[in-house]
Design an enzyme around this catalytic site. Structure first.
Site, PDB file in Angstrom:
ATOM      1  N   HIS A  22      36.769  51.198  31.893  1.00 43.73           N
ATOM      2  CA  HIS A  22      36.872  49.741  31.709  1.00 43.73           C
ATOM      3  C   HIS A  22      35.628  49.191  31.009  1.00 43.73           C
ATOM      4  O   HIS A  22      35.740  48.464  30.007  1.00 43.73           O
ATOM      5  CB  HIS A  22      37.048  49.071  33.077  1.00 43.73           C
ATOM      6  CG  HIS A  22      37.106  47.584  33.016  1.00 43.73           C
ATOM      7  ND1 HIS A  22      38.285  46.875  32.975  1.00 43.73           N
ATOM      8  CD2 HIS A  22      36.113  46.634  32.997  1.00 43.73           C
ATOM      9  CE1 HIS A  22      38.037  45.577  32.927  1.00 43.73           C
ATOM     10  NE2 HIS A  22      36.717  45.404  32.942  1.00 43.73           N
ATOM     11  N   GLU A  23      34.459  49.543  31.517  1.00 41.93           N
ATOM     12  CA  GLU A  23      33.222  49.013  30.945  1.00 41.93           C
ATOM     13  C   GLU A  23      32.962  49.595  29.557  1.00 41.93           C
ATOM     14  O   GLU A  23      32.386  48.916  28.700  1.00 41.93           O
ATOM     15  CB  GLU A  23      32.036  49.304  31.878  1.00 41.93           C
ATOM     16  CG  GLU A  23      32.141  48.659  33.254  1.00 41.93           C
ATOM     17  CD  GLU A  23      32.321  47.144  33.193  1.00 41.93           C
ATOM     18  OE1 GLU A  23      31.884  46.529  32.204  1.00 41.93           O
ATOM     19  OE2 GLU A  23      32.893  46.578  34.138  1.00 41.93           O
ATOM     20  N   HIS A  26      34.518  47.310  27.002  1.00 41.31           N
ATOM     21  CA  HIS A  26      33.662  46.166  26.648  1.00 41.31           C
ATOM     22  C   HIS A  26      32.527  46.617  25.716  1.00 41.31           C
ATOM     23  O   HIS A  26      32.246  45.973  24.701  1.00 41.31           O
ATOM     24  CB  HIS A  26      33.044  45.552  27.905  1.00 41.31           C
ATOM     25  CG  HIS A  26      34.028  44.869  28.807  1.00 41.31           C
ATOM     26  ND1 HIS A  26      34.914  43.918  28.363  1.00 41.31           N
ATOM     27  CD2 HIS A  26      34.246  44.988  30.158  1.00 41.31           C
ATOM     28  CE1 HIS A  26      35.644  43.481  29.388  1.00 41.31           C
ATOM     29  NE2 HIS A  26      35.262  44.116  30.475  1.00 41.31           N
TER      30      HIS A  26
END
Length: 448
Positions: A22-23, A26
């Site tokens: 997920h990170e 980003h």
């Protein structure tokens, strides 16, 4: 490994994989949009490991493993070096900021499809959807008989028990009549309807399942294998013998036989077994022993193994597996939003929420079932993480996307005061959800 440490370990593995992916979404998109990333953190709090990369980003693993974050160069958090102003987050166009924020949930969706794809290629072992109905249950009243094989539910063909129950559980939330097609032991196909509209509103799914009473059909009371040198073999029992009674008590199925043996042996180790071999009744005297078989706790045994359930493996070619993974992702996305909508409207109980404790237990269980089942679990968790983060709650990605949508409409950013108020509201909502989920986990533990 004990269940507690096993659950803790597999929870950390799950969070580590999903949060990192997920990170990284980003981080990767931020870099592509020209934003400087100051820190990439898995977990919160103090760092237990960190290093600075060649790009100047500080990579760390923090002490509290319940999430993570990507810290970007942001003028709202302090003065920005004029030389780095073109790499500052808020100075980018609203579309680039939207892309950066949406990338986290987007990468979770990519992971979901990939995990399902790999699972379908490896093959997920399961059991056939051969069922029975508990006495006086909704399933029994609808006409389900022991040994019925479910062919389709609400028009959707099912080939495994897990797939069948996924459809049933989702239908329970709507509590609408559910059409079924089954094939009985006589080979005949029958149509029926489960009257789920008889269920009361607002109860958790596990309570609905009890009232429904649709269960995996138990194995018949047949000695599939008789272990050499054990009491049953010494008494003359053979593989294929059907067990009719123990000490005069009728045996309905193999699980019932498994319960009767230790219960009767505790009274007297000498057991009278009525069996049927090739259609002929026989009576055997078996002297049970207290032993441990295959690492199990010491108990009364006679050395008989029952028949295994009919196994089914979902395995596809790479092309077909990819199509199946897209279908599974779409279907589970629709089911998740359906559950959220029904909880918000009060049609479904918030007791259906699970927290860290529940997730840890399922992670441990699925890991012990094999790689394919753990991939299935990771896919579902990654999808849940994506959907949770897209909810329009301030402090989550969805809240930031909401701010940027307002900015697109009004032509200027949301005021700092509005964002601060929204952050407090978002934290309150998030902690409320977490507390409710934690309460549900503890409540389930106390009832189990």
């Amino acid at each position: 490994m004990t269940p507690f440490f096993g659950s803790a370990f597999w929870l950390l593995v799950t969070l580590g994989v999903l949060v990192t992916f997920h990170e990284f979404g980003h981080y990767w998109v931020a870099r592509r949009c020209g934003v400087k990333v100051l820190r990439f953190s898995i977990g919160f709090g103090g760092a237990i490991w960190k290093r600075v990369g060649r790009d100047g980003t500080e990579y760390q693993i923090a002490a509290i493993p319940l999430g993570g974050y990507v810290k970007m160069l942001d003028a709202r958090e302090g003065e920005v070096d004029p030389a780095l102003r073109d790499q500052e987050f808020t100075g980018k166009s609203v579309w680039k900021r939207i892309a950066i924020v949406a990338a986290g949930p987007g990468f979770n969706l990519i992971f979901t499809v990939a995990a399902f794809w790999l699972m379908f290629m490896l093959g997920r072992p399961d059991v056939a959807p051969v069922v029975t109905a508990a006495p006086q249950s909704i399933a029994a009243e609808a006409g389900i008989r022991a040994g019925d094989r479910i062919l389709s539910i609400d028009g959707r063909t099912v080939s495994t028990y897990t797939d069948a129950m996924d459809v049933v559980v989702n239908a329970l939330l709507g509590r609408a009549p559910l059409p079924l097609t089954v094939r009985g032991n006589d080979g005949r196909t029958r149509q029926m309807v489960l009257p789920l509209d008889q269920l009361p509103a607002g109860q958790p799914v596990d309570q609905y399942l009890k009232k429904l009473g649709l269960d995996l059909a138990p194995s018949p009371a047949i000695a599939a294998t008789v272990l050499a040198g054990k009491p049953a073999a010494l008494a003359g029992m053979q593989g294929g013998d059907r067990i009719m009674a123990v000490n005069g008590q009728p045996v309905a199925d193999y699980p019932a036989f498994q319960k009767l043996v230790p219960a009767e042996a505790a009274k007297s180790p000498q057991l009278k077994l009525a069996i049927e071999r090739n259609g002929k009744p026989m009576l055997l005297t078996v002297d049970a022993r207290r032993e441990s078989l295959e690492g199990q706790p010491v108990n009364w045994i006679i050395g008989v193994n029952g028949p295994r359930p009919e196994l089914v493996t979902l395995r596809y070619s790479p092309v077909k597996a990819f199509g199946a993974s897209l279908q599974a992702t779409w279907r589970n996305t629709a089911q998740t939003f359906n559950l959220i909508g029904k909880m918000v409207s009060g049609q479904a109980s918030t007791n259906n929420l699970s927290g860290v404790i529940g997730i840890a237990a399922v992670a441990n269980q699925s890991a012990h079932m094999g790689l394919s089942w753990f991939l299935n679990f990771l896919a579902l968790m990654s999808l849940s993480l994506a959907i949770l983060n897209l909810l329009p709650i301030p402090v989550l990605d969805g809240g930031h996307l909401l701010y940027y949508l307002v900015e697109l409409i009004k032509g200027s950013p949301v005021s700092e005061q509005t964002m601060i108020v929204g952050q407090y509201i978002g934290l309150a909502l998030l902690f409320t959800l977490m507390g409710l989920a934690f309460y549900n986990d503890i409540h389930r533990m106390l009832l189990s």
